[in-house]
Design a protein around this motif. Structure first.
Motif, PDB file in Angstrom:
ATOM      1  N   UNK A 147       0.829  -1.204   0.000  1.00  0.00           N
ATOM      2  CA  UNK A 147       0.000   0.000   0.000  1.00  0.00           C
ATOM      3  C   UNK A 147       0.864   1.255   0.000  1.00  0.00           C
ATOM      4  N   UNK A 148       1.952   1.250   0.779  1.00  0.00           N
ATOM      5  CA  UNK A 148       2.863   2.393   0.794  1.00  0.00           C
ATOM      6  C   UNK A 148       3.431   2.656  -0.601  1.00  0.00           C
ATOM      7  N   UNK A 149       3.780   1.587  -1.322  1.00  0.00           N
ATOM      8  CA  UNK A 149       4.322   1.750  -2.669  1.00  0.00           C
ATOM      9  C   UNK A 149       3.280   2.389  -3.588  1.00  0.00           C
ATOM     10  N   UNK A 150       2.036   1.938  -3.484  1.00  0.00           N
ATOM     11  CA  UNK A 150       0.972   2.536  -4.287  1.00  0.00           C
ATOM     12  C   UNK A 150       0.765   4.000  -3.956  1.00  0.00           C
ATOM     13  N   UNK A 151       0.832   4.338  -2.671  1.00  0.00           N
ATOM     14  CA  UNK A 151       0.662   5.724  -2.243  1.00  0.00           C
ATOM     15  C   UNK A 151       1.765   6.630  -2.769  1.00  0.00           C
ATOM     16  N   UNK A 152       2.940   6.047  -3.026  1.00  0.00           N
ATOM     17  CA  UNK A 152       4.064   6.837  -3.537  1.00  0.00           C
ATOM     18  C   UNK A 152       4.116   6.868  -5.054  1.00  0.00           C
ATOM     19  N   UNK A 153       3.131   6.272  -5.720  1.00  0.00           N
ATOM     20  CA  UNK A 153       3.049   6.412  -7.161  1.00  0.00           C
ATOM     21  C   UNK A 153       3.346   5.177  -7.971  1.00  0.00           C
ATOM     22  N   UNK A 154       3.627   4.035  -7.308  1.00  0.00           N
ATOM     23  CA  UNK A 154       3.933   2.830  -8.070  1.00  0.00           C
ATOM     24  C   UNK A 154       2.667   2.286  -8.717  1.00  0.00           C
ATOM     25  N   UNK A 155       2.736   1.972 -10.025  1.00  0.00           N
ATOM     26  CA  UNK A 155       1.570   1.495 -10.756  1.00  0.00           C
ATOM     27  C   UNK A 155       1.846   0.189 -11.503  1.00  0.00           C
ATOM     28  N   UNK A 156       2.908  -0.502 -11.156  1.00  0.00           N
ATOM     29  CA  UNK A 156       3.228  -1.766 -11.817  1.00  0.00           C
ATOM     30  C   UNK A 156       2.642  -2.946 -11.071  1.00  0.00           C
ATOM     31  N   UNK A 157       3.307  -4.091 -11.163  1.00  0.00           N
ATOM     32  CA  UNK A 157       2.853  -5.305 -10.499  1.00  0.00           C
ATOM     33  C   UNK A 157       3.508  -5.423  -9.127  1.00  0.00           C
ATOM     34  N   UNK A 158       2.725  -5.837  -8.138  1.00  0.00           N
ATOM     35  CA  UNK A 158       3.236  -5.997  -6.785  1.00  0.00           C
ATOM     36  C   UNK A 158       3.168  -7.468  -6.385  1.00  0.00           C
TER      37      UNK A 158
END
Length: 326
Positions: A147-158
């Motif tokens: 979730x932190x990665x998404x909040x910082x702008x990551x839009x790839x695969x997790x």
């Protein structure tokens, strides 16, 4: 790519993941700087190294992007290791699939304490561009970290999966070293913290305040509370000060340190592990507790949601009342 041969912690985790990939028939190459820890890595892992300096980093980037062992997928370990953003950018521009292993380094707590200016600058000029432009995939330890990665702008695969703790776990035999130091028998209820004495990161103030709400249990001898592990003189002094401030001297015992197999046996001595950290990268003690079957009460920020599903509790809001209730 990682500080494969320099830091003692990073190779142990690289070893775990690379060995799993090798066991599945993947061709795995380690790119890293020269250092003393080559023996920690799998024997079958091919390693390309360079000196730890600017030209060494350039050499590694050239080997990764243009060399005869150019990979299909590049996993970069440890978001806070300087130079990683340069490796990611070059690899992405050369057409590689780029994967960043986060290890807790996105947590906001890191950027509001300690070296404030340098950490906040790194977050702005390195981490955000790395996640937004140069990273195809992210390896997260937990859904919280994803979730932190998404909040910082990551839009790839997790990809969310915790790293394991390979060990020759000794068979449980109480009393172990922790109970022997506290002079407890095998059946007494023992609850507490185990790990590094860092009162700020580990939220000792909330931990001790929570235990103070259960002081009646300790006064009646129904449970023993302990803070076990290791720390320097200042950390030990601060820990004792927090215990004194909450008037828990004599009710919370201090024990340790424990190393090697004694770490596992001491964790087996605990009936419940309390670990309310403000942030964690690779929470080794929680993984070790899971390996020996000790249930854990951990904070959401401890980055170990998947590890406590089999036994324990997750605290989304760490407070004295919440800790006491758990």
């Amino acid at each position: 790519y990682a500080d494969l041969l320099e830091d003692g912690g990073c190779p142990s985790n690289v070893r775990f993941l690379s060995q799993a990939q090798i066991d599945r028939g993947h061709d795995v190459v380690g790119f890293g700087f020269d250092g003393p820890h080559r023996a920690l890595l799998p024997e079958s892992l091919r390693v390309v190294t360079a000196p730890r300096r600017v030209f060494g980093l350039r050499s590694l980037i050239r080997e990764i992007t243009q060399g005869p062992r150019r990979p299909d997928v590049l996993t970069v370990w440890g978001a806070l290791i300087p130079g990683n953003e340069l490796v990611l950018r070059a690899a992405k521009r050369s057409g590689l699939i780029t994967m960043l292993s986060l290890q807790g380094h996105l947590d906001p707590f890191l950027y509001h304490h300690g070296r404030r200016r340098s950490k906040r600058t790194y977050r702005r000029v390195a981490l955000r561009p790395a996640l937004g432009r140069w990273t195809s995939d992210v390896h997260a330890q937990s859904p919280y970290e994803a979730t932190l990665a998404g909040d910082m702008g990551f839009r790839g695969r997790t990809h969310v999966f915790p790293l394991g703790t390979p060990s020759a776990t000794p068979p449980a035999k109480r009393p172990g070293p922790l109970r022997k130091e506290l002079d407890l028998d095998a059946d007494s209820l023992l609850v507490g913290f185990f790990g590094r004495f860092d009162p700020l990161q580990k939220r000792f103030d909330a931990l001790v305040a929570g235990l103070s709400r259960c002081r009646g249990l300790a006064e009646r001898g129904e449970v023993t509370f302990v803070v076990a592990g290791k720390g320097d003189d200042r950390q030990l002094r601060d820990t004792k000060g927090i215990i004194d401030r909450h008037q828990m001297s004599g009710l919370i015992r201090i024990a340790g340190p424990f190393d090697g197999d004694d770490r596992f046996r001491a964790l087996q001595d605990l009936d419940v592990l309390l670990h309310p950290s403000r942030y964690e990268g690779l929470p080794r003690v929680i993984r070790e507790a899971a390996a020996v079957g000790t249930p854990a009460v951990v904070s959401l920020q401890a980055n170990a949601e998947l590890l406590v599903q089999a036994g324990g509790a997750l605290l989304s809001d760490v407070s004295p009342a919440g800790l006491a209730q758990s």
